[in-house]
Design an enzyme around this catalytic site. Structure first.
Site, PDB file in Angstrom:
ATOM      1  N   GLY A 141       0.792  -1.207   0.000  1.00  0.00           N
ATOM      2  CA  GLY A 141       0.000   0.000   0.000  1.00  0.00           C
ATOM      3  C   GLY A 141       0.829   1.263   0.000  1.00  0.00           C
ATOM      4  N   GLY A 148       5.130   8.849  -9.205  1.00  0.00           N
ATOM      5  CA  GLY A 148       5.911   8.819 -10.434  1.00  0.00           C
ATOM      6  C   GLY A 148       5.090   8.716 -11.691  1.00  0.00           C
ATOM      7  N   GLY A 208     -11.881   9.140  -5.103  1.00  0.00           N
ATOM      8  CA  GLY A 208     -12.227   9.421  -3.721  1.00  0.00           C
ATOM      9  C   GLY A 208     -12.616  10.879  -3.560  1.00  0.00           C
ATOM     10  CE  LYS A 238      26.859  11.283 -37.638  1.00  0.00           C
ATOM     11  NZ  LYS A 238      28.233  10.912 -37.108  1.00  0.00           N
ATOM     12  CG  HIS A 253      18.414  20.720 -53.726  1.00  0.00           C
ATOM     13  ND1 HIS A 253      17.206  21.352 -53.610  1.00  0.00           N
ATOM     14  CD2 HIS A 253      19.240  21.602 -54.353  1.00  0.00           C
ATOM     15  CE1 HIS A 253      17.287  22.565 -54.139  1.00  0.00           C
ATOM     16  NE2 HIS A 253      18.514  22.735 -54.592  1.00  0.00           N
ATOM     17  CE1 TYR A 274      24.546  11.599 -42.360  1.00  0.00           C
ATOM     18  CE2 TYR A 274      26.578  10.985 -43.475  1.00  0.00           C
ATOM     19  CZ  TYR A 274      25.832  11.114 -42.311  1.00  0.00           C
ATOM     20  OH  TYR A 274      26.385  10.763 -41.100  1.00  0.00           O
ATOM     21  CG  ASN A 316      25.765  26.125 -53.229  1.00  0.00           C
ATOM     22  OD1 ASN A 316      25.354  24.985 -53.327  1.00  0.00           O
ATOM     23  ND2 ASN A 316      25.048  27.180 -53.584  1.00  0.00           N
ATOM     24  CG  ASN A 348      30.085   9.855 -41.843  1.00  0.00           C
ATOM     25  OD1 ASN A 348      29.504   9.147 -42.664  1.00  0.00           O
ATOM     26  ND2 ASN A 348      29.521  10.237 -40.715  1.00  0.00           N
TER      27      ASN A 348
END
Length: 431
Positions: A63, A87, A126, A317, A329, A332, A343, A352
């Site tokens: 409890g 929590g 309650g 990234k 455009h 990656y 550019n 990489n």
């Protein structure tokens, strides 16, 4: 929850519910934070490691009163006020916590302060029966309430504030004479010899999570409030209901966020930035005047400089784009630095990763990388250099040089016509 993940670790706005609660309580500068753990304790202990919270173990789940009693040793020598939180009730604000403590310290010195709320549908909560001053006359579980008591709309959230000098004395006085044989925390309120008080908060603050459906509901409430906060602070959300924030998203003034943008944890956006539709940002920093998207992805470590451009279907990234750099455009750019005004043409990739290690690409200021180029890291492109379209760069390129890596173009007059005639003849012969 039907999950292998502990309930209190399911995230709201990218942060586990329990850590939301610890952060809000932390705003009050508490002397101690104690997390009582039971089933699945290993996950919870790992999640709170490094937060400074003390872990207390409830070996048997007997409890809520029994759970709080397990904090006795962790609070040894502490003579302040104790907030008791749950929590799986993650949205309680620091302001509401402070209000509970302030009420506890008012001159009438109630033994406990209960946080009440008035839901749209009181259902089986309650009920709290209180006088005009908020002094509790009775707390009753729905199943035990009379019709008149069920008509009361003030409900018990279960959250409570109690002086540490009273808490464990009161817990020692409650019994477990109920159908479940458990020790219920609310029973301390109605013990003889003192009074308790209730203060109220909005129902959304005490929304609890016991299912994935309720988790989605809490997420929706959090997001709705965060969107309104952003717009009040000077952010334009073109379609607010489609934008999702993380718990720590920071947006400057005059930022425009188009539909269906998702912010993961760790994003900071400066003033005057436009984030176009369907972009996803996480662990990224975007400087003033930059433009992101549409359909862009900024991953952790992306650092986008002033007035830089990250265009459609571009992924960045762990890379820095200096002022005015453009990746417009289908590219990656990972583990890289891109100089001011450079550019990057469509379809460019920084290669990489060799399957074992990551390597860096450095692109100088004002460089121009032609479309469909592959920069095999470690790679260095000097300032002002031009890499011709379709190049596979494996060696350093000097500043202001032209790098051309492709075979000479060969034209054979009439070859295509002769090829078609030959193939049609073969095809007809088989017919």
């Amino acid at each position: 929850m039907k999950s292998s993940l502990h309930k209190v670790l399911h995230p709201v706005a990218g942060r586990p519910m329990l850590l939301h609660l610890l952060a809000s309580a932390g705003a009050l500068s508490p002397q101690r934070q104690v997390v009582v753990v039971g089933a699945g304790r290993e996950q919870v202990e790992q999640a709170v490691a490094g937060t400074g919270a003390i872990v207390a173990v409830q070996a048997q789940q007997l409890g809520t009163g029994h759970a709080v009693a397990q904090a006795h040793d962790a609070l040894a020598g502490f003579a302040g006020d104790v907030l008791i939180l749950y929590g799986d009730v993650p949205l309680v604000s620091a302001g509401t916590m402070r209000a509970m403590l302030d009420r506890l310290s008012r001159g009438d010195e109630p033994r406990a302060v209960v946080l009440g709320f008035r839901p749209d549908d009181a259902a089986a909560y309650g009920r709290i029966i209180a006088d005009g001053q908020g002094i509790i006359e009775k707390m009753v579980e729905f199943k035990d309430a009379s019709e008149a008591e069920r008509a009361v709309t003030l409900c018990n959230s279960g959250l409570m504030a109690v002086r540490s000098t009273d808490l464990f004395v009161l817990l020692d006085q409650i019994g477990n004479q109920n159908a479940a044989g458990e020790y219920y925390l609310p029973d301390i309120v109605m013990l003889p010899g003192g009074t308790s008080a209730v203060i109220e908060t909005d129902a959304w603050e005490v929304a609890g999570v016991n299912s994935r459906i309720e988790l989605a509901g809490v997420e929706a409430m959090w997001q709705a409030r965060r969107r309104n906060e952003a717009m009040r602070d000077g952010v334009t959300l073109v379609a607010p209901e489609t934008v999702f924030f993380a718990h720590d998203t920071v947006l400057g003034r005059d930022v425009v966020v188009e539909p269906n943008v998702v912010f993961g944890p760790g994003v900071t956006v400066a003033d005057d930035v436009v984030i176009y539709a369907f972009s996803h940002l996480e662990g990224a920093s975007v400087a003033s005047g930059a433009a992101i998207g549409p359909y862009a992805r900024l991953r952790p470590g992306a650092d986008i400089g002033p007035n830089a451009k990250v265009g459609n279907f571009v992924e960045i990234k762990k890379a820095r784009l200096d002022e005015g750099a453009k990746v417009n455009h289908l590219s990656y750019i990972g583990d890289a630095s891109v100089g001011a005004g450079a550019n990057i043409g469509a379809g460019t990739i920084t290669c990489n990763y060799d399957g074992f290690f990551k390597y860096k690409t450095q692109i100088g200021a004002g460089a121009f990388i032609g479309s469909n180029s592959a920069l095999v890291a470690p790679a260095t492109i000097g300032a002002g250099a031009i890499v011709a379209a379709g190049s596979v760069v494996t060696k350093p390129v000097e500043a202001d040089a032209l790098c051309l890596v492709r075979p000479a173009q060969v034209g054979k007059a009439g070859w295509a016509k002769r090829f078609r005639e030959r193939m049609m003849a073969r095809k007809n012969a088989k017919a």
